[in-house]
Design a protein around this motif. Structure first.
Motif, PDB file in Angstrom:
ATOM      1  N   ALA A 141      -8.556  77.144  54.449  1.00 42.30           N
ATOM      2  CA  ALA A 141      -7.337  77.762  54.971  1.00 42.30           C
ATOM      3  C   ALA A 141      -7.353  79.248  54.633  1.00 42.30           C
ATOM      4  O   ALA A 141      -7.950  79.663  53.637  1.00 42.30           O
ATOM      5  CB  ALA A 141      -6.087  77.101  54.383  1.00 42.30           C
ATOM      6  N   GLU A 142      -6.683  80.029  55.445  1.00 43.81           N
ATOM      7  CA  GLU A 142      -6.599  81.471  55.184  1.00 43.81           C
ATOM      8  C   GLU A 142      -5.594  81.786  54.089  1.00 43.81           C
ATOM      9  O   GLU A 142      -5.754  82.764  53.348  1.00 43.81           O
ATOM     10  CB  GLU A 142      -6.189  82.202  56.468  1.00 43.81           C
ATOM     11  N   VAL A 184       6.402  80.947  54.989  1.00 40.43           N
ATOM     12  CA  VAL A 184       5.599  80.821  56.208  1.00 40.43           C
ATOM     13  C   VAL A 184       5.827  82.025  57.109  1.00 40.43           C
ATOM     14  O   VAL A 184       4.878  82.607  57.661  1.00 40.43           O
ATOM     15  CB  VAL A 184       5.944  79.508  56.941  1.00 40.43           C
ATOM     16  N   LYS A 185       7.070  82.439  57.279  1.00 45.42           N
ATOM     17  CA  LYS A 185       7.370  83.594  58.119  1.00 45.42           C
ATOM     18  C   LYS A 185       6.674  84.850  57.596  1.00 45.42           C
ATOM     19  O   LYS A 185       6.148  85.661  58.386  1.00 45.42           O
ATOM     20  CB  LYS A 185       8.878  83.817  58.184  1.00 45.42           C
ATOM     21  N   GLU A 186       6.660  85.032  56.286  1.00 43.51           N
ATOM     22  CA  GLU A 186       5.985  86.186  55.687  1.00 43.51           C
ATOM     23  C   GLU A 186       4.490  86.160  55.988  1.00 43.51           C
ATOM     24  O   GLU A 186       3.892  87.193  56.344  1.00 43.51           O
ATOM     25  CB  GLU A 186       6.207  86.196  54.172  1.00 43.51           C
ATOM     26  N   GLY A 191      -0.200  88.070  59.608  1.00 36.50           N
ATOM     27  CA  GLY A 191      -1.353  87.792  60.456  1.00 36.50           C
ATOM     28  C   GLY A 191      -2.107  86.516  60.169  1.00 36.50           C
ATOM     29  O   GLY A 191      -3.125  86.244  60.797  1.00 36.50           O
ATOM     30  N   TYR A 192      -1.635  85.711  59.237  1.00 38.11           N
ATOM     31  CA  TYR A 192      -2.330  84.463  58.908  1.00 38.11           C
ATOM     32  C   TYR A 192      -2.035  83.403  59.967  1.00 38.11           C
ATOM     33  O   TYR A 192      -0.886  83.223  60.396  1.00 38.11           O
ATOM     34  CB  TYR A 192      -1.904  83.956  57.528  1.00 38.11           C
ATOM     35  N   ARG A 193      -3.095  82.661  60.345  1.00 27.85           N
ATOM     36  CA  ARG A 193      -2.948  81.622  61.358  1.00 27.85           C
ATOM     37  C   ARG A 193      -3.436  80.261  60.853  1.00 27.85           C
ATOM     38  O   ARG A 193      -3.366  79.274  61.584  1.00 27.85           O
ATOM     39  CB  ARG A 193      -3.714  82.008  62.627  1.00 27.85           C
ATOM     40  N   VAL A 225      -0.027  78.628  64.826  1.00 29.81           N
ATOM     41  CA  VAL A 225      -0.489  78.484  63.449  1.00 29.81           C
ATOM     42  C   VAL A 225      -0.988  77.058  63.204  1.00 29.81           C
ATOM     43  O   VAL A 225      -0.370  76.086  63.646  1.00 29.81           O
ATOM     44  CB  VAL A 225       0.640  78.815  62.454  1.00 29.81           C
ATOM     45  N   ASN A 226      -2.108  76.963  62.515  1.00 24.42           N
ATOM     46  CA  ASN A 226      -2.644  75.668  62.105  1.00 24.42           C
ATOM     47  C   ASN A 226      -2.155  75.366  60.688  1.00 24.42           C
ATOM     48  O   ASN A 226      -2.534  76.049  59.736  1.00 24.42           O
ATOM     49  CB  ASN A 226      -4.174  75.686  62.146  1.00 24.42           C
TER      50      ASN A 226
END
Length: 249
Positions: A141-142, A184-186, A191-193, A225-226
């Motif tokens: 995960a990113e 999650v919003k942050e 830019g995290y997906r 988003v995954n």
């Protein structure tokens, strides 16, 4: 010295944590010294719940002490000790106030023949972080969110914040800010997906079910988003080793 061990959890209406506690107690039994192998170890490692139990904790402690140190147990009568291990992850009100009060009531009722020792709570063990790190390493995960329950006691969440910083993840709380959704919003804004959530809970139960449902809603809100949801700690030999280590501190 003759010792018995009582693992104390929060308690739940859900049967799954109770079953997992029994499994964990069995794993802790495997840690008992060899000189206790000839005894029925199930009477030396027990479980109790602070809440959601027909009996208050101090009565559960008394009942377990009778089972462990009664005349039929044939344990040495000198220096009998009952070690209470709080299986809590945060130093909240339950750990700092409620459980010590229940232990004091039990000690008063039992008398001086058995010494009750309150051990450090599970979340204070430094190697607990290694168990979480293994889960993180097993999933790609990113970004990761360490999702703890939270506590109303001031300063109790500092341990979670420190652990999250050490693991290179961000912390969120189910029962207080910052919430899972806000984190999650942050991360999405940054830019995290690929976002993974690690529930900082002992066992699967009602709250982890609610977390899973919340993530399904987040998937609808952030379709690009995954999301991945890891498992809580669970009953394992590694966790049993940490618990046993706490009984020697």
């Amino acid at each position: 010295m003759s010792s018995a061990y009582l693992l104390v959890s929060h308690g739940s209406r859900d049967r799954r944590p109770e079953i997992a506690m029994q499994q964990l107690a069995g794993l802790v039994c495997n840690q008992l010294p060899e000189n206790l192998n000839s005894l029925n170890s199930e009477h030396l490692v027990g479980v109790a719940a602070l809440e959601m139990s027909p009996q208050p904790l101090h009565e559960q402690i008394q009942q377990f002490a009778k089972s462990a140190f009664g005349d039929d147990r044939k344990l040495p009568q000198n220096d009998q000790r009952l070690k209470i291990v709080p299986l809590f992850l945060l130093p909240g009100v339950h750990v700092m106030t409620d459980i010590p009060a229940e232990v004091a009531l039990a000690q008063q009722a039992i008398g001086e023949d058995i010494i009750i020792e309150l051990q450090p709570y599970l979340g204070s063990h430094p190697n607990l972080e290694k168990l979480l790190a293994k889960q993180i390493a097993a999933t790609k995960a990113e970004a990761w969110i360490l999702l703890a329950h939270g506590s109303r006691r001031a300063g109790s969440q500092e341990t979670v914040e420190a652990m999250a910083a050490s693991l290179g993840v961000v912390a969120a709380y189910w029962a207080g800010p910052p919430s899972l959704e806000s984190r999650v919003k942050e991360l999405v804004a940054a830019g995290y997906r690929e976002i993974a959530i690690l529930p900082y809970f002992l066992f699967a139960g009602g709250i982890t079910d609610a977390i899973a449902a919340s993530i399904e809603e987040l998937k609808l809100q952030f379709s690009a988003v995954n999301f991945q949801l890891a498992q809580p700690l669970g009953a394992s030999a590694e966790l049993a080793e940490l618990i046993w280590d706490l009984t020697d501190k």
